[in-house]
Design a protein around this motif. Structure first.
Motif, short mmCIF file in Angstrom:
data_model
loop_
_atom_site.label_atom_id
_atom_site.label_comp_id
_atom_site.label_asym_id
_atom_site.label_seq_id
_atom_site.Cartn_x
_atom_site.Cartn_y
_atom_site.Cartn_z
N SER A 111 51.03 37.35 53.85
CA SER A 111 49.93 37.19 53.06
C SER A 111 49.02 35.95 53.64
N CYS A 112 49.46 35.13 54.58
CA CYS A 112 48.76 33.93 54.72
C CYS A 112 47.82 34.09 55.93
N LYS A 113 46.59 33.87 55.53
CA LYS A 113 45.57 34.08 56.55
C LYS A 113 45.43 32.96 57.49
N LEU B 152 48.93 47.00 51.60
CA LEU B 152 48.71 45.82 50.93
C LEU B 152 49.86 45.52 50.17
N LEU B 153 51.18 46.03 50.14
CA LEU B 153 52.17 45.66 49.55
C LEU B 153 52.77 44.39 49.63
N PRO B 154 52.92 43.85 50.72
CA PRO B 154 53.32 42.34 50.80
C PRO B 154 52.32 41.55 50.04
N GLN B 155 51.12 41.88 50.01
CA GLN B 155 49.93 40.89 49.48
C GLN B 155 50.28 41.06 47.60
N LEU B 161 54.31 37.44 42.53
CA LEU B 161 55.54 36.37 42.33
C LEU B 161 54.90 35.14 42.00
N ASP B 162 53.86 34.74 42.61
CA ASP B 162 53.10 33.50 42.21
C ASP B 162 51.76 33.29 42.48
N GLU B 163 51.02 33.68 41.49
CA GLU B 163 49.43 33.65 41.59
C GLU B 163 48.88 32.76 42.14
N GLU B 164 49.19 31.49 41.67
CA GLU B 164 48.64 30.30 42.00
C GLU B 164 48.77 29.98 43.57
N TYR B 165 50.00 30.18 44.00
CA TYR B 165 50.08 29.98 45.46
C TYR B 165 49.54 31.00 46.38
N ALA B 166 49.47 32.40 45.77
CA ALA B 166 48.73 33.28 46.54
C ALA B 166 47.38 32.90 46.50
N LEU B 171 44.36 34.48 49.59
CA LEU B 171 44.24 35.75 49.03
C LEU B 171 43.40 35.87 47.96
N ASN B 172 42.63 37.07 47.98
CA ASN B 172 41.62 37.33 46.91
C ASN B 172 42.39 37.83 45.61
#
Lengths: 264, 296
Positions: A111-113, B152-155, B161-166, B171-172
């Protein structure tokens, strides 16, 4: 090596203020400081002093009108290029979710760009750095507080960060786990060209590991080495009149007064 | 055996099984995100809100699932802005919208002339009345959702799992959250004929919860949850036909039984593991004796 890069900060903060929406008083104001590369910097201050707010402003989670500049070997770089790694105060991860350490890091990688790749070998290498490779296939819910925090540190390293921001990483860890965590962190700072900015309440940790201490109580009260900052005057300004730091020269507790002794 | 073969040869049973199989697979995966995000009530509120859309469709002579879908997607997309403007928690807004929309639905039904058998069908579901065009609709939803998951499943999982970290990962998060909400809404509305607005949430929550009990990793959870969901739906449909019971309610009860079995299995496994650990650890007495021998 450290001396060569002195005066070329990795982070410079000028006149940073932040007021939460709906609040009349600023959470932090007139904050100015800089971080030298490959150093451990610790922010101390009582609860509500703005430590977490300051970290979130640097992370870009909260927007402010001050100036935050990131540098790489003297060159001004953008927030994205700074590759900031973050270890939150209390991870938002729900430990009842059946996700393994490997899956957590793999999901972050995918997920990390800004992460360099999606190789399994990179996950193993990072887990080795934080001494957590043995738990690779364990569920996060089966880990101790200290083990989980090292995994969270590993997750932050997937960005290959130049700057690591940690918000009270010792929260919920026993003393042994805390010591081990900071040893791992110190090793990273020394060997991996990482600069750490840590908000903490643990004065023993500050005394043992900090290269620079930033005393915060909504605004910066002092900044400097432990010898310069961990004194009676600073503690009185930060925590009140009846507090005094332990004698850090002898690493002994010589508290006086009845409250705020440990700044917990 | 003959009875089962005879059943499977019936066209309406075949349609029910195809619709159930596809929707259950999707619900099994989306249900995992619902559990991670702790938004079970969200699904319930969206499902109940869809009744207003169904009633509006019937009142204006439009295909009711189409109006239900439009109504529910509008509700789902409006929620974040309502939350911000009204300064209320999501639970609070859902608690207002759920009875309000359902009330509108029942009121419109009451204003329609004559007896409305459709209302009971949408309230409690009747998968055995699924039409051919609805099968096509469900296949379309399945393919679209499967492509989105593939990409997009991983994203989506990282954000859950962790919105702040995403957010820090670049990530959008807002867009991914809206995507999850819209997918959840579409699956719920498509499943209304299966279980009805009252019971559809059972398909999202219960099989995913049962699978969670037996999962040692996210990968295993992602495999087990759709399997449990499919077992639940197919088992429920067949049982309902054999026992001549309402299909929606039978599926809901069947899924409850699957969860209870998984919970018992988990408890037994935990007990056995604890027993094994206590056997492998030396007793305090043994340690003391050994210590004494060493000292002497």
């Amino acid at each position: 090596m450290v001396e060569e890069t002195k005066n070329q900060p990795v982070l410079e903060i000028k006149n940073v203020n932040y007021t939460y929406p709906g609040s009349l008083e600023p959470a932090i104001y007139k904050i100015n400081f800089s971080l030298q590369p490959k150093t451990i910097n610790m922010i101390i201050g009582p609860n509500g002093s703005g430590k977490s707010t300051l970290l979130k402003v640097i992370l870009g989670i909260l927007k402010n009108n001050g100036k935050i500049s990131f540098f790489d070997k003297g060159k001004n770089i953008s927030h994205n290029e700074a590759h900031i790694g973050y270890v939150p105060q209390k991870s938002a991860l729900d430990t009842t979710i059946p996700v393994t350490v490997n899956e957590l890091l793999s999901l972050t990688q995918k997920s990390c760009k800004r992460c360099s790749g999606t190789a399994e070998s990179e996950i193993v290498a990072i887990l080795q750095k934080v001494n957590a490779v043995d738990y690779r296939y364990k569920k996060i819910g089966d880990l101790s507080g200290g083990q989980l925090q090292r995994v969270i540190l590993g997750r932050a390293l997937l960005h290959h960060p130049k700057l690591l921001i940690l918000d009270e990483p010792e929260a919920g860890i026993d003393i042994q786990g805390e010591q081990f965590f900071y040893e791992v962190l110190q090793n990273l700072v020394e060997k991996e060209d990482v600069t750490a900015l840590i908000a903490t309440h643990e004065m023993e940790v500050v005394n043992q590991y900090a290269d620079q201490v930033l005393c915060l109580n909504k605004t910066l009260i002092c900044a400097g080495t432990t010898a310069k900052t961990l004194n009676k005057e600073t503690f009185e300004k930060l925590y009140g009149v009846h507090t005094r730091p332990f004698n850090h020269t002898h690493a002994m507790h010589t508290h006086e007064g009845n409250h705020h002794e440990h700044a917990h | 055996m003959n009875t089962l073969t005879d059943l499977l040869s019936l066209v309406f049973i075949q349609r029910a099984l195809i619709a159930g199989l596809l929707l259950a697979t999707l619900a099994g995966i989306v249900g995992i995100m619902t559990l991670i995000r702790k938004t079970a009530f969200y699904g319930d509120a969206v499902a109940h809100s869809s009744l207003a859309g169904v009633a509006i469709g019937l009142a204006f002579g439009v295909y009711p699932l189409f109006t239900a879908l439009i109504y529910s997607v509008i509700v789902a997309l409006a929620l974040p802005s309502l939350k911000k403007r009204l300064s209320l928690s999501l639970d609070n807004i859902l608690g207002i919208l759920l009875p309000f929309s359902m009330g509108i639905g029942v009121l419109i039904f009451s204003l329609l002339p004559g007896y409305q058998p459709e209302m009971m069908s949408f309230l409690f579901g009747n998968i055995l009345t699924i039409q051919l065009q609805e099968i096509y609709l469900i296949i379309g939803i399945f393919i679209t959702t499967a492509i989105i998951f593939w990409q997009l499943l991983p994203q989506m999982l990282a954000t859950s799992l962790d919105e702040e970290y995403a957010t820090l990962l670049g990530l959008n998060v807002k867009w991914l959250q809206r995507l999850y909400e819209v997918l959840l809404t579409i699956i719920i509305v498509a499943g209304v004929k299966l279980l009805g607005v009252i019971l559809i949430n059972a398909l999202l929550i219960i099989p995913a919860s049962a699978a969670k009990n037996l999962s040692s990793s996210l990968k295993l959870w992602l495999i087990l949850s759709p399997i449990f969901s499919v077992i639940t739906v197919l088992g429920g449909i067949i049982s309902s036909v054999l026992l001549n019971t309402p299909p929606g309610a039978t599926i809901a009860v069947f899924s409850g039984v699957v969860f209870v079995i998984s919970q018992i299995y988990k408890n037994v496994l935990t007990f056995v593991n604890m027993q094994n650990k206590s056997i492998s650890l030396p007793s305090t007495k043994t340690v003391m004796i050994n210590q004494k021998n060493n000292d002497s």
